[in-house]
Design a protein around this motif. Structure first.
Motif, PDB file in Angstrom:
ATOM      1  N   MET A   1       0.845  -1.174   0.000  1.00  0.00           N
ATOM      2  CA  MET A   1       0.000   0.000   0.000  1.00  0.00           C
ATOM      3  C   MET A   1       0.898   1.248   0.000  1.00  0.00           C
ATOM      4  O   MET A   1       1.820   1.355   0.791  1.00  0.00           O
ATOM      5  N   ALA A   2       0.627   2.158  -0.857  1.00  0.00           N
ATOM      6  CA  ALA A   2       1.442   3.368  -0.974  1.00  0.00           C
ATOM      7  C   ALA A   2       1.071   4.363   0.123  1.00  0.00           C
ATOM      8  O   ALA A   2      -0.091   4.496   0.481  1.00  0.00           O
ATOM      9  N   GLN A   3       2.078   5.019   0.647  1.00  0.00           N
ATOM     10  CA  GLN A   3       1.834   6.036   1.664  1.00  0.00           C
ATOM     11  C   GLN A   3       1.721   7.392   1.004  1.00  0.00           C
ATOM     12  O   GLN A   3       2.497   7.725   0.106  1.00  0.00           O
ATOM     13  N   ALA A   4       0.776   8.175   1.482  1.00  0.00           N
ATOM     14  CA  ALA A   4       0.620   9.528   0.958  1.00  0.00           C
ATOM     15  C   ALA A   4       1.504  10.465   1.756  1.00  0.00           C
ATOM     16  O   ALA A   4       1.649  10.308   2.962  1.00  0.00           O
ATOM     17  N   ASN A   5       2.098  11.399   1.072  1.00  0.00           N
ATOM     18  CA  ASN A   5       2.881  12.420   1.767  1.00  0.00           C
ATOM     19  C   ASN A   5       1.925  13.491   2.271  1.00  0.00           C
ATOM     20  O   ASN A   5       1.180  14.072   1.492  1.00  0.00           O
ATOM     21  N   VAL A   6       1.974  13.714   3.558  1.00  0.00           N
ATOM     22  CA  VAL A   6       1.087  14.700   4.170  1.00  0.00           C
ATOM     23  C   VAL A   6       1.945  15.775   4.797  1.00  0.00           C
ATOM     24  O   VAL A   6       2.884  15.476   5.528  1.00  0.00           O
ATOM     25  N   ARG A   7       1.615  16.996   4.523  1.00  0.00           N
ATOM     26  CA  ARG A   7       2.338  18.116   5.103  1.00  0.00           C
ATOM     27  C   ARG A   7       1.390  18.878   6.017  1.00  0.00           C
ATOM     28  O   ARG A   7       0.309  19.274   5.602  1.00  0.00           O
ATOM     29  N   VAL A   8       1.800  19.028   7.259  1.00  0.00           N
ATOM     30  CA  VAL A   8       1.020  19.783   8.237  1.00  0.00           C
ATOM     31  C   VAL A   8       1.750  21.082   8.503  1.00  0.00           C
ATOM     32  O   VAL A   8       2.933  21.074   8.837  1.00  0.00           O
ATOM     33  N   THR A   9       1.040  22.169   8.364  1.00  0.00           N
ATOM     34  CA  THR A   9       1.633  23.480   8.627  1.00  0.00           C
ATOM     35  C   THR A   9       0.877  24.132   9.784  1.00  0.00           C
ATOM     36  O   THR A   9      -0.354  24.204   9.746  1.00  0.00           O
ATOM     37  N   MET A  10       1.603  24.553  10.773  1.00  0.00           N
ATOM     38  CA  MET A  10       0.994  25.204  11.929  1.00  0.00           C
ATOM     39  C   MET A  10       1.061  26.707  11.732  1.00  0.00           C
ATOM     40  O   MET A  10       2.134  27.252  11.460  1.00  0.00           O
ATOM     41  N   THR A  11      -0.072  27.347  11.851  1.00  0.00           N
ATOM     42  CA  THR A  11      -0.099  28.795  11.696  1.00  0.00           C
ATOM     43  C   THR A  11       0.421  29.461  12.961  1.00  0.00           C
ATOM     44  O   THR A  11       0.280  28.902  14.054  1.00  0.00           O
ATOM     45  N   PRO A  12       0.996  30.626  12.839  1.00  0.00           N
ATOM     46  CA  PRO A  12       1.474  31.320  14.040  1.00  0.00           C
ATOM     47  C   PRO A  12       0.326  31.571  15.014  1.00  0.00           C
ATOM     48  O   PRO A  12      -0.791  31.862  14.615  1.00  0.00           O
ATOM     49  N   GLY A  13       0.601  31.411  16.283  1.00  0.00           N
ATOM     50  CA  GLY A  13      -0.412  31.628  17.319  1.00  0.00           C
ATOM     51  C   GLY A  13      -1.300  30.425  17.593  1.00  0.00           C
ATOM     52  O   GLY A  13      -2.277  30.518  18.321  1.00  0.00           O
ATOM     53  N   TRP A  14      -0.968  29.268  17.002  1.00  0.00           N
ATOM     54  CA  TRP A  14      -1.811  28.084  17.195  1.00  0.00           C
ATOM     55  C   TRP A  14      -1.875  27.666  18.658  1.00  0.00           C
ATOM     56  O   TRP A  14      -2.903  27.191  19.132  1.00  0.00           O
ATOM     57  N   ARG A  16      -1.803  29.631  21.313  1.00  0.00           N
ATOM     58  CA  ARG A  16      -2.718  30.541  22.006  1.00  0.00           C
ATOM     59  C   ARG A  16      -4.171  30.149  21.724  1.00  0.00           C
ATOM     60  O   ARG A  16      -5.017  30.206  22.597  1.00  0.00           O
ATOM     61  N   ALA A  17      -4.453  29.739  20.516  1.00  0.00           N
ATOM     62  CA  ALA A  17      -5.804  29.333  20.138  1.00  0.00           C
ATOM     63  C   ALA A  17      -6.181  27.994  20.774  1.00  0.00           C
ATOM     64  O   ALA A  17      -7.354  27.721  21.022  1.00  0.00           O
ATOM     65  N   LEU A  18      -5.195  27.161  21.046  1.00  0.00           N
ATOM     66  CA  LEU A  18      -5.449  25.837  21.607  1.00  0.00           C
ATOM     67  C   LEU A  18      -5.772  25.886  23.101  1.00  0.00           C
ATOM     68  O   LEU A  18      -6.564  25.089  23.597  1.00  0.00           O
ATOM     69  N   ARG A  24     -11.408  24.209  28.380  1.00  0.00           N
ATOM     70  CA  ARG A  24     -12.808  23.754  28.369  1.00  0.00           C
ATOM     71  C   ARG A  24     -12.890  22.236  28.501  1.00  0.00           C
ATOM     72  O   ARG A  24     -13.712  21.702  29.239  1.00  0.00           O
ATOM     73  N   THR A  25     -12.022  21.522  27.797  1.00  0.00           N
ATOM     74  CA  THR A  25     -12.000  20.061  27.859  1.00  0.00           C
ATOM     75  C   THR A  25     -11.620  19.586  29.252  1.00  0.00           C
ATOM     76  O   THR A  25     -12.250  18.673  29.800  1.00  0.00           O
ATOM     77  N   GLU A  26     -10.625  20.208  29.830  1.00  0.00           N
ATOM     78  CA  GLU A  26     -10.192  19.878  31.194  1.00  0.00           C
ATOM     79  C   GLU A  26     -11.333  20.079  32.189  1.00  0.00           C
ATOM     80  O   GLU A  26     -11.598  19.223  33.038  1.00  0.00           O
ATOM     81  N   ASN A  27     -12.034  21.209  32.092  1.00  0.00           N
ATOM     82  CA  ASN A  27     -13.145  21.499  33.003  1.00  0.00           C
ATOM     83  C   ASN A  27     -14.298  20.520  32.809  1.00  0.00           C
ATOM     84  O   ASN A  27     -14.942  20.111  33.772  1.00  0.00           O
ATOM     85  N   GLU A  28     -14.564  20.156  31.555  1.00  0.00           N
ATOM     86  CA  GLU A  28     -15.624  19.188  31.275  1.00  0.00           C
ATOM     87  C   GLU A  28     -15.283  17.819  31.861  1.00  0.00           C
ATOM     88  O   GLU A  28     -16.125  17.150  32.465  1.00  0.00           O
ATOM     89  N   LEU A  29     -14.038  17.381  31.713  1.00  0.00           N
ATOM     90  CA  LEU A  29     -13.611  16.103  32.297  1.00  0.00           C
ATOM     91  C   LEU A  29     -13.725  16.141  33.823  1.00  0.00           C
ATOM     92  O   LEU A  29     -14.173  15.176  34.444  1.00  0.00           O
TER      93      LEU A  29
END
Length: 122
Positions: A1-14, A16-18, A24-29
């Motif tokens: 099976m051939a592997q696809a090349n995947v490129r992930v680019t993180m935008t500046p400030g990611w 801070r957005a996370l 919220r996830t921590e509080n919900e848990l």
């Protein structure tokens, strides 16, 4: 099976957005753990159950005796603290001491913490 090349680019400030999403996830848990702990705890008077609360990313139990429920107790001798004998409603007469058989552990908090959970989209 051939592997696809995947490129992930993180935008500046990611990061801070996370942070808000993680909070919220921590509080919900935490809220889920507190709910499960209230559901799993043994109830005699309801005092222990009423003191279990989630605040931020922590679960608080507001009694001094919760650990006796969580971990149980060994058999032990109960002696009077302020009087010469022990007496309680329903006792035939005052007694000098009581051999307590111990209590079985009810690990309500550990069980609530270890439970598998599914998060909904937030």
């Amino acid at each position: 099976m051939a592997q696809a090349n995947v490129r992930v680019t993180m935008t500046p400030g990611w990061q801070r957005a996370l942070r808000p999403a993680l909070r919220r996830t921590e509080n919900e848990l935490t809220r889920m753990v507190a709910e499960d702990a209230r559901r799993l705890v043994g109830v005699k008077t309801g005092d222990l159950k009423r003191t279990i609360h989630a605040r931020g990313n922590r679960v608080y139990v507001g009694t001094s005796y919760w650990h006796y429920h969580e971990f149980g107790t060994r058999p032990h001798l109960i002696l009077p603290r302020h009087r010469q004998a022990l007496y309680w409603p329903g006792a035939v007469h005052p007694v000098a001491s009581v051999n307590h058989p111990g209590t079985r552990a009810n690990p309500f908090m550990r069980t609530a913490l270890r439970r598998a959970r599914t998060l909904r989209d937030m």
